[in-house]
Design an enzyme around this catalytic site. Structure first.
Site, PDB file in Angstrom:
ATOM      1  N   ASP A 238     -20.129   9.118 -25.078  1.00 46.94           N
ATOM      2  CA  ASP A 238     -20.120   8.029 -26.052  1.00 46.94           C
ATOM      3  C   ASP A 238     -19.077   6.978 -25.674  1.00 46.94           C
ATOM      4  OD1 ASP A 238     -21.034   7.040 -28.758  1.00 46.94           O
ATOM      5  OD2 ASP A 238     -18.881   7.142 -29.070  1.00 46.94           O
ATOM      6  N   HIS A 239     -17.941   7.440 -25.169  1.00 48.06           N
ATOM      7  CA  HIS A 239     -16.860   6.522 -24.795  1.00 48.06           C
ATOM      8  C   HIS A 239     -17.133   5.821 -23.467  1.00 48.06           C
ATOM      9  CE1 HIS A 239     -13.717   8.516 -27.655  1.00 48.06           C
ATOM     10  NE2 HIS A 239     -14.852   8.199 -28.251  1.00 48.06           N
TER      11      HIS A 239
ATOM     12  N   THR B 257     -19.143  -1.654 -21.194  1.00 40.73           N
ATOM     13  CA  THR B 257     -20.439  -1.805 -20.534  1.00 40.73           C
ATOM     14  C   THR B 257     -21.388  -0.783 -21.150  1.00 40.73           C
ATOM     15  OG1 THR B 257     -20.108  -0.122 -18.820  1.00 40.73           O
ATOM     16  CG2 THR B 257     -19.238  -2.329 -18.359  1.00 40.73           C
TER      17      THR B 257
ATOM     18  N   PHE C  35     -23.942   0.636 -19.622  1.00 34.92           N
ATOM     19  CA  PHE C  35     -24.477   1.564 -18.628  1.00 34.92           C
ATOM     20  C   PHE C  35     -23.728   2.899 -18.568  1.00 34.92           C
ATOM     21  CE2 PHE C  35     -25.134  -2.824 -17.232  1.00 34.92           C
ATOM     22  CZ  PHE C  35     -26.519  -2.859 -17.210  1.00 34.92           C
TER      23      PHE C  35
ATOM     24  N   ASP D 155     -21.927   4.556 -16.429  1.00 36.15           N
ATOM     25  CA  ASP D 155     -21.295   4.121 -15.171  1.00 36.15           C
ATOM     26  C   ASP D 155     -19.866   4.627 -15.015  1.00 36.15           C
ATOM     27  OD1 ASP D 155     -20.104   2.673 -17.158  1.00 36.15           O
ATOM     28  OD2 ASP D 155     -20.568   0.687 -16.351  1.00 36.15           O
TER      29      ASP D 155
ATOM     30  N   SER E 186     -17.438   4.105 -17.003  1.00 34.70           N
ATOM     31  CA  SER E 186     -16.476   3.049 -17.372  1.00 34.70           C
ATOM     32  C   SER E 186     -15.284   3.625 -18.129  1.00 34.70           C
ATOM     33  CB  SER E 186     -17.159   1.952 -18.203  1.00 34.70           C
ATOM     34  OG  SER E 186     -17.650   2.474 -19.423  1.00 34.70           O
TER      35      SER E 186
ATOM     36  N   ARG F  37      -9.353   5.178 -25.883  1.00 32.73           N
ATOM     37  CA  ARG F  37      -9.280   6.312 -26.806  1.00 32.73           C
ATOM     38  C   ARG F  37      -8.878   7.619 -26.119  1.00 32.73           C
ATOM     39  NH1 ARG F  37     -15.166   4.710 -29.041  1.00 32.73           N
ATOM     40  NH2 ARG F  37     -15.302   4.079 -26.862  1.00 32.73           N
TER      41      ARG F  37
ATOM     42  N   GLU G  19      -6.782  10.275 -27.846  1.00 29.51           N
ATOM     43  CA  GLU G  19      -7.176  10.584 -29.215  1.00 29.51           C
ATOM     44  C   GLU G  19      -7.082  12.070 -29.536  1.00 29.51           C
ATOM     45  OE1 GLU G  19     -11.292   9.808 -30.734  1.00 29.51           O
ATOM     46  OE2 GLU G  19     -10.285   7.988 -31.389  1.00 29.51           O
ATOM     47  N   MET G  20      -7.461  12.900 -28.591  1.00 29.88           N
ATOM     48  CA  MET G  20      -7.302  14.345 -28.767  1.00 29.88           C
ATOM     49  C   MET G  20      -7.217  15.006 -27.396  1.00 29.88           C
ATOM     50  SD  MET G  20     -10.998  14.764 -30.529  1.00 29.88           S
ATOM     51  CE  MET G  20     -10.833  16.514 -30.836  1.00 29.88           C
TER      52      MET G  20
ATOM     53  N   HIS H  52     -20.827  14.817 -34.645  1.00 28.89           N
ATOM     54  CA  HIS H  52     -19.852  15.269 -35.646  1.00 28.89           C
ATOM     55  C   HIS H  52     -20.268  16.601 -36.274  1.00 28.89           C
ATOM     56  CE1 HIS H  52     -18.639  10.771 -36.222  1.00 28.89           C
ATOM     57  NE2 HIS H  52     -18.080  11.311 -35.156  1.00 28.89           N
TER      58      HIS H  52
END
Length: 745
Positions: free
Chosen positions: A260-261, A334, A336, A338, A340, A405, A408-409, A502
């Site tokens: 997701d990130h 982005t 894609f 990829d 990122s 992020r 974040e954890m 989640h």
């Protein structure tokens, strides 16, 4: 997910020149000023003349509203920046401020968002001014001429976001921003652009305000359900009843968050107070843009004061495309697949992440600490670092990675660290095969391989376990070739639908030793105690115990009476906020903020039957009791929020989502594959020999190559979760053979 799939950006308080669409902030400002001067040079009607009839607006009023908007927005941004700097320095930052520090737009995203803020605030001011002149109801954008809308677009800076985009004739590697992947339409899939909408937006006022904004305004003839009430009545369950998933590891949840990130990030406003009135969204329950707090229902199990609220900030708007009227949101990344999240979605960040001190093509690593002799992510060099506040005595800052992020954890940090090490391992091996390659070539070739690895693991190993075999065949048939007419942008609805993850979250972070036994101290840390705790990676044994925990612990199973744990429903960011957040409720509020249509509109989009009655909904859900609860809250299936409706459906055979989410997720990943010119299987991206070598890679092997772990999951890492039954020695797994990357000298 955990806060997986939960937006959070760190604010960079010193902003140098920013790039957006290839233009520096200064260049864009000059262009905007040039546009404004050109407008001012044309004859304008006299200031302040009231329009004679509805529909005639003085252009001078349009311009004065824009100037006022710029002053208000700039003031709010500046005050926000200075306030948080001062509070972090003095150590008096509230938990809420600490969290919000992670969620700011930075660099080029900030430039794009500020232009959109100018535009939206100017429209808001204009509407207020015209309302005092006209008594009849109107939409402000309907009474402006095309020329006046153009004035607003130019003077805000929005009109100049895609000026001067030219693509090279030959390109061997992706751009960092995703620009020029599609040669016919170079901005498709690029960072800092609006999401695509697969269905028209549904706002209360038709263009900007979310449903639930105005008291008493109904949706499809029914009152708008309170998101927190839906969460209390339908999502809530006692944690001791949690069902572990016998066929999914916690790594299944974790890959979803990491992926997701790679795909999307929607920042929240840099200003945390109302632009027009200055009301502080963090401390007040007043509802004024950008504040859209969640109201508390009667008899709430945790929050006894009904006048209180759960804070919520509307997502940053995007500069509109052809339709200036309807609000959309911005994707800072982005689209894609990829990698990122490893390399960044903007050039200045990408350069920052590299080790430029030699010609080895390496990513920069931490200079202060190692993990049993292996690299850790570098620290970010923020002037005021919020990670320091999660353990004041440890003095461990936030990490720097391609997505902001990463701290974040610790589970997420561990995955970022793993891919950083794999890049450097590949670059080093490529250097020994090709001594003449310079640093740029080594970096780009290693980056290209890591990107392919993320694609392969996602499409071969992860998605079949999300969708199940039937939906996989339907939505992701065998790859044929790149198609430049496929739109690879992330859909606005996907950002909400993919939060299905989640439902997989366990309430703990698990740490295991090399015998896969609980590792003392702290073998099971409550999730609410690990958010932003970068110190736990550095000082509590590195990433190996965390990766073992992800491999050998089952994920939570989503059941219709066990949807999400209280650790994220009652205690999300409890340590760092004035009030614990409710992630499922935030998902529902976010779908309204983004103007997403309801459950049945998406069922129709997917060619699925649309239930109208309780009985029909009970049939679709195969659960009449749940259908009754949903109808009690929403009144009609048409109004059920996309996330709530999606995660309520029975799971597809061998999948972990129901038919609606399978359609949305499957459709999105098909577009991301077929609309990507640099997809790993596309002819000419890799040689046939290289493709054959890449087909052997696996996430367990990447773990073997870059950690001290010697026993890993066999078969599919996302499915196996029982030690020692599902585990094998690293020596049994094939390694990536880089021989076909050797160039003839």
């Amino acid at each position: 997910m955990g806060v997986p799939f939960f937006s959070s950006l760190r604010c960079m308080v010193d902003l140098g020149p920013c790039w957006a669409g290839g233009l520096t902030a200064e260049m864009k400002l000059l262009l905007a000023l040039a546009g404004l001067l050109a407008i001012l040079a044309t004859p304008q009607p006299s200031e302040g003349a009231a329009p004679a009839v509805l529909g005639e607006v003085d252009t001078s009023l349009v311009l004065s509203s824009m100037e006022e908007a710029k002053q208000l927005v700039d003031k709010a941004y500046k005050e926000r920046r200075e306030s948080i700097k001062q509070r972090l320095r003095s150590g008096s930052a509230s938990p809420m401020e600490l969290l919000s520090y992670f969620k700011q737009p930075v660099a080029a995203t900030r430039t794009a968002v500020r232009a959109a803020d100018y535009l939206h605030v100017a429209l808001d001011l204009l509407e207020r001014k015209l309302r005092s002149l006209w008594r009849r109801p109107f939409n402000v954008t309907d009474v402006l001429t095309p020329a006046q809308l153009n004035v607003l677009s130019k003077s805000s800076g929005c009109a100049y976001q895609d000026v001067g985009v030219t693509c090279p004739e030959q390109d061997k590697y992706r751009t960092i921003t995703g620009m020029c992947n599609n040669r016919r339409s170079p901005t498709l899939g690029a960072s800092n652009r609006a999401f695509v909408r697969w269905l028209p937006a549904e706002y209360e006022d038709g263009f900007s305000l979310p449903y639930g904004w105005t008291p008493g305004v109904k949706r499809n003839g029914f009152p708008v359900a309170l998101a927190r009430a839906v969460s209390n009545e339908i999502v809530r369950f006692p944690t001791d009843q949690l069902t572990p998933d016998q066929e999914r590891s916690l790594m299944f949840m974790q890959w979803g968050q990491l992926l997701d990130h790679d795909l999307d990030f929607t920042p929240e406003p840099a200003a945390r107070a109302s632009f027009v009135t200055g009301v502080n969204c963090e401390t007040s329950c007043v509802q004024q843009p950008p504040c859209f707090p969640l109201k508390i229902p009667p008899n709430d199990p945790r929050i006894k004061n009904q006048a209180d609220c759960i804070p919520f900030f509307r997502s940053c708007p995007a500069c509109p495309g052809s339709n200036i009227t309807i609000r959309n949101q911005i994707n800072a990344l982005t689209s894609f697949v990829d990698a990122s999240m490893v390399y960044g979605s903007e050039e200045p960040l990408a350069r920052n992440l590299r080790n430029m001190s030699n010609q080895l093509g390496l990513l920069a690593v931490n200079q202060r600490f190692q993990d049993n002799g292996r690299a850790l992510l570098p620290f970010d060099n923020l002037h005021d670092d919020p990670c320091l506040l999660t353990n004041r005595s440890a003095r461990i800052p936030c990490f720097l990675a391609g997505d902001t992020r990463s701290s974040e954890m610790p589970e997420l940090t561990s995955m970022h660290t793993l891919l950083l090490r794999e890049h450097n391992r590949l670059a080093t091996e490529l250097k020994s095969l090709n001594p003449r390659w310079d640093g740029e070539r080594l970096y780009q070739e290693a980056r290209k391989i890591v990107g392919a690895m993320v694609q392969i693991i996602t499409y071969r190993d992860y998605l079949p376990l999300v969708l199940g075999p039937t939906a996989m065949r339907k939505y992701l048939p065998t790859y044929r070739s790149y198609n430049d007419s496929v739109d690879p942008r992330i859909a606005n609805v996907f950002t909400n639908a993919f939060r299905y993850g989640h439902t997989l979250i366990q309430p703990f972070m698990f740490r295991l030793d090399n015998r896969y036994q609980p590792m003392e101290p702290n073998p099971r840390v409550p999730l609410s105690r690990v958010f932003f705790a970068s110190w736990r990676v550095v000082l509590e044994g590195g990433i190996d115990p965390i990766l073992r925990g992800l491999m050998a612990t089952p994920a939570k199973l989503n059941r219709q009476n066990q949807i999400a744990v209280d650790e994220i429903r009652e205690r999300l960011f409890e340590q760092v906020m004035r009030i614990g957040l409710d992630l499922p409720a935030l998902n529902m509020q976010r779908s309204r903020d983004h103007g997403l249509p309801g459950y049945n509109a998406w069922r129709r989009f997917c060619g699925l039957p649309q239930p109208e009655t309780v009985g029909q909904l009970g049939t679709v859900l195969r659960n009449l009791k749940l259908a009754r609860k949903l109808m009690e809250q929403y009144g009609t299936p048409n109004n059920i929020d996309i996330w709530m409706g999606g995660v309520s459906e029975p799971l597809k055979r061998k999948g972990r989502v129901g038919p609606l989410l399978a359609c949305i997720i499957g459709t999105q990943f098909r577009k991301l594959r077929d609309g990507d010119r640099f997809w790993w299987e596309n002819e000419g991206v890799f040689s046939m020999q290289q493709r054959q070598a890449l087909a052997q890679i696996s996430l367990p092997r990447i773990i073997c190559d870059n950690t001290g772990i010697t026993t890993v999951s066999k078969n599919n890492i996302f499915m196996s979760n029982s030690y020692p039954r599902d585990f094998v020695n690293c020596s049994t797994l094939p390694a990536l053979n880089l021989a076909s990357w050797r160039e003839a000298s």
